[in-house]
Design a protein around this motif. Structure first.
Motif, short mmCIF file in Angstrom:
data_model
loop_
_atom_site.label_atom_id
_atom_site.label_comp_id
_atom_site.label_asym_id
_atom_site.label_seq_id
_atom_site.Cartn_x
_atom_site.Cartn_y
_atom_site.Cartn_z
N GLY A 1 3.11 14.83 -13.31
CA GLY A 1 2.13 15.26 -14.38
C GLY A 1 2.22 14.52 -15.42
N ASP A 2 1.52 15.08 -16.45
CA ASP A 2 1.31 14.07 -17.93
C ASP A 2 2.72 14.24 -18.82
OD1 ASP A 2 -0.89 12.73 -17.08
OD2 ASP A 2 -2.03 13.79 -18.29
N ALA A 3 3.41 15.28 -18.46
CA ALA A 3 4.62 15.73 -19.58
C ALA A 3 5.30 14.34 -19.75
CB ALA A 3 5.41 16.38 -18.99
N PRO A 4 5.95 13.75 -18.69
CA PRO A 4 7.16 12.79 -19.12
C PRO A 4 6.16 11.29 -19.65
CG PRO A 4 7.03 12.81 -16.76
CD PRO A 4 6.18 14.02 -17.26
N CYS A 5 6.79 10.45 -20.30
CA CYS A 5 5.95 9.41 -20.69
C CYS A 5 5.93 8.33 -19.33
CB CYS A 5 6.80 8.75 -21.86
SG CYS A 5 6.22 6.95 -22.54
N TRP A 6 7.09 8.12 -18.72
CA TRP A 6 7.08 7.33 -17.67
C TRP A 6 5.98 7.55 -16.82
CZ3 TRP A 6 7.38 9.14 -12.86
CH2 TRP A 6 8.03 10.40 -12.59
N SER A 7 5.63 8.88 -16.38
CA SER A 7 4.43 9.24 -15.46
C SER A 7 3.31 8.68 -15.90
CB SER A 7 4.54 10.77 -15.46
OG SER A 7 3.75 11.06 -14.64
N ARG A 8 3.11 8.81 -17.44
CA ARG A 8 1.62 8.32 -17.72
C ARG A 8 1.80 6.82 -17.68
NH1 ARG A 8 3.07 12.09 -21.73
NH2 ARG A 8 3.74 10.51 -23.43
N SER A 9 2.79 5.91 -17.90
CA SER A 9 2.99 4.70 -18.12
C SER A 9 2.73 4.15 -16.53
CB SER A 9 4.21 4.09 -18.41
OG SER A 9 4.37 4.45 -19.81
N LEU A 10 3.49 4.85 -15.55
CA LEU A 10 3.22 4.38 -14.20
C LEU A 10 1.65 4.60 -13.56
CD1 LEU A 10 4.86 3.37 -11.63
CD2 LEU A 10 5.26 6.06 -11.22
N ALA A 11 1.25 5.79 -13.97
CA ALA A 11 -0.39 5.94 -13.88
C ALA A 11 -1.27 4.91 -14.31
CB ALA A 11 -0.80 7.36 -14.26
N ALA A 12 -0.82 4.67 -15.69
CA ALA A 12 -1.65 3.48 -16.38
C ALA A 12 -1.57 2.05 -15.60
CB ALA A 12 -1.48 3.13 -17.94
N GLU A 13 -0.31 1.91 -15.04
CA GLU A 13 0.00 0.60 -14.47
C GLU A 13 -0.99 0.51 -13.19
OE1 GLU A 13 3.77 -1.27 -12.44
OE2 GLU A 13 4.20 -0.66 -14.49
N LEU A 14 -0.96 1.71 -12.42
CA LEU A 14 -1.47 1.77 -11.12
C LEU A 14 -3.07 1.73 -11.27
CD1 LEU A 14 0.37 4.84 -9.48
CD2 LEU A 14 0.38 2.35 -8.66
N ALA B 1 0.88 -1.43 -0.09
CA ALA B 1 0.17 0.09 -0.12
C ALA B 1 0.79 1.04 -0.06
CB ALA B 1 -0.91 -0.20 1.10
N ILE B 2 2.06 1.33 0.65
CA ILE B 2 3.11 2.51 0.91
C ILE B 2 3.72 2.42 -0.59
CG2 ILE B 2 5.21 3.49 1.77
CD1 ILE B 2 4.17 1.94 4.40
N LYS B 3 3.96 1.37 -1.33
CA LYS B 3 4.73 1.66 -2.59
C LYS B 3 3.59 2.13 -3.53
CE LYS B 3 7.37 -1.08 -6.03
NZ LYS B 3 6.97 0.00 -6.95
N ARG B 4 2.26 1.71 -3.59
CA ARG B 4 1.34 2.17 -4.36
C ARG B 4 1.16 3.48 -4.26
NH1 ARG B 4 -1.13 -2.87 -3.62
NH2 ARG B 4 -2.81 -1.93 -2.15
N ALA B 5 1.03 4.04 -3.09
CA ALA B 5 0.85 5.47 -2.63
C ALA B 5 1.91 6.42 -3.18
CB ALA B 5 0.47 5.55 -1.17
N ALA B 6 3.17 5.86 -2.84
CA ALA B 6 4.53 6.53 -3.43
C ALA B 6 4.32 6.61 -5.00
CB ALA B 6 5.67 5.80 -2.75
#
Length: 198
Positions: free
Chosen positions: A64-77, A50-55
């Motif tokens: 934000g949505d600017a970097p690709c890794w951020s969007r990929s991480l949000a999609a994975e979550l 739960a802490i890892k998912r929250a972090a």
């Protein structure tokens, strides 16, 4: 929030870094409350995940949505959260060659390539130095390929990126992870100090 000045002091960075850390801290605290990690009924492994998912969620939303890794991480979550909930269009993984290289970078690459071709020995001239040069080039290319594959595994959404975009994403991801570590260390120190006062 009362902890915000401490975040800036812990980071030592200027405007952008301080804003990222404040957003990270705010999102992390909200995510930890929402996940209920303070609950006594939660087991160790459940609390850890739960802490890892929250972090991760705090990092993706703070960046934000600017970097690709951020969007990929949000999609994975979003996929882990629930298979019934569809991720937002901005949370889709990046496509290959998401951002084409700028002309100036392309020109620099062509100059480097031209220089390396000029230094390359002639095909008919097979001296020991030429063989060593060829072996060195093959070894260097193999090492670059191996390290690129490692980066593609580490950076969220990295498998779909070309090498130039991957390097930029890796730098951005590393800076963001450093900010996340600083914020989490600050949070732990603050909680430890509060326990001492009780």
């Amino acid at each position: 929030m009362g902890s915000e000045p401490g975040v800036q002091a812990a980071g030592g960075g200027g405007g952008g870094s301080g804003r990222l850390k404040r957003a990270l801290l705010r999102n992390l605290i909200l995510g930890l409350r929402k996940a209920g990690v303070a609950s006594r009924e939660m087991g160790f492994h459940e609390r850890k995940s739960a802490i890892k998912r929250a972090a991760d969620a705090a990092l993706a939303s703070a960046r934000g949505d600017a970097p690709c890794w951020s969007r990929s991480l949000a999609a994975e979550l979003a996929r882990h959260r629930s298979s019934a909930i569809r991720p937002a269009p901005s949370a889709e993984p990046c496509k290959a060659l998401a951002t084409p290289p700028r002309p100036s970078r392309e020109m620099v690459c062509k100059k480097i390539l031209r220089r390396s071709l000029l230094r390359r020995p002639k095909p008919g001239n097979t001296t020991a130095a030429n063989r060593a040069y060829g072996a060195g080039v093959v070894l260097a290319r193999a090492m670059v390929r191996k390290r690129t594959n490692v980066l593609k595994e580490i950076v969220p959404g990295g498998k779909a990126l070309d090498v130039c975009t991957l390097l930029g994403e890796t730098l951005d991801y590393a800076v963001s992870l450093k900010a996340q570590v600083d914020v989490m260390q600050l949070l732990v120190r603050t909680l430890q100090e509060q326990k001492k006062l009780k």
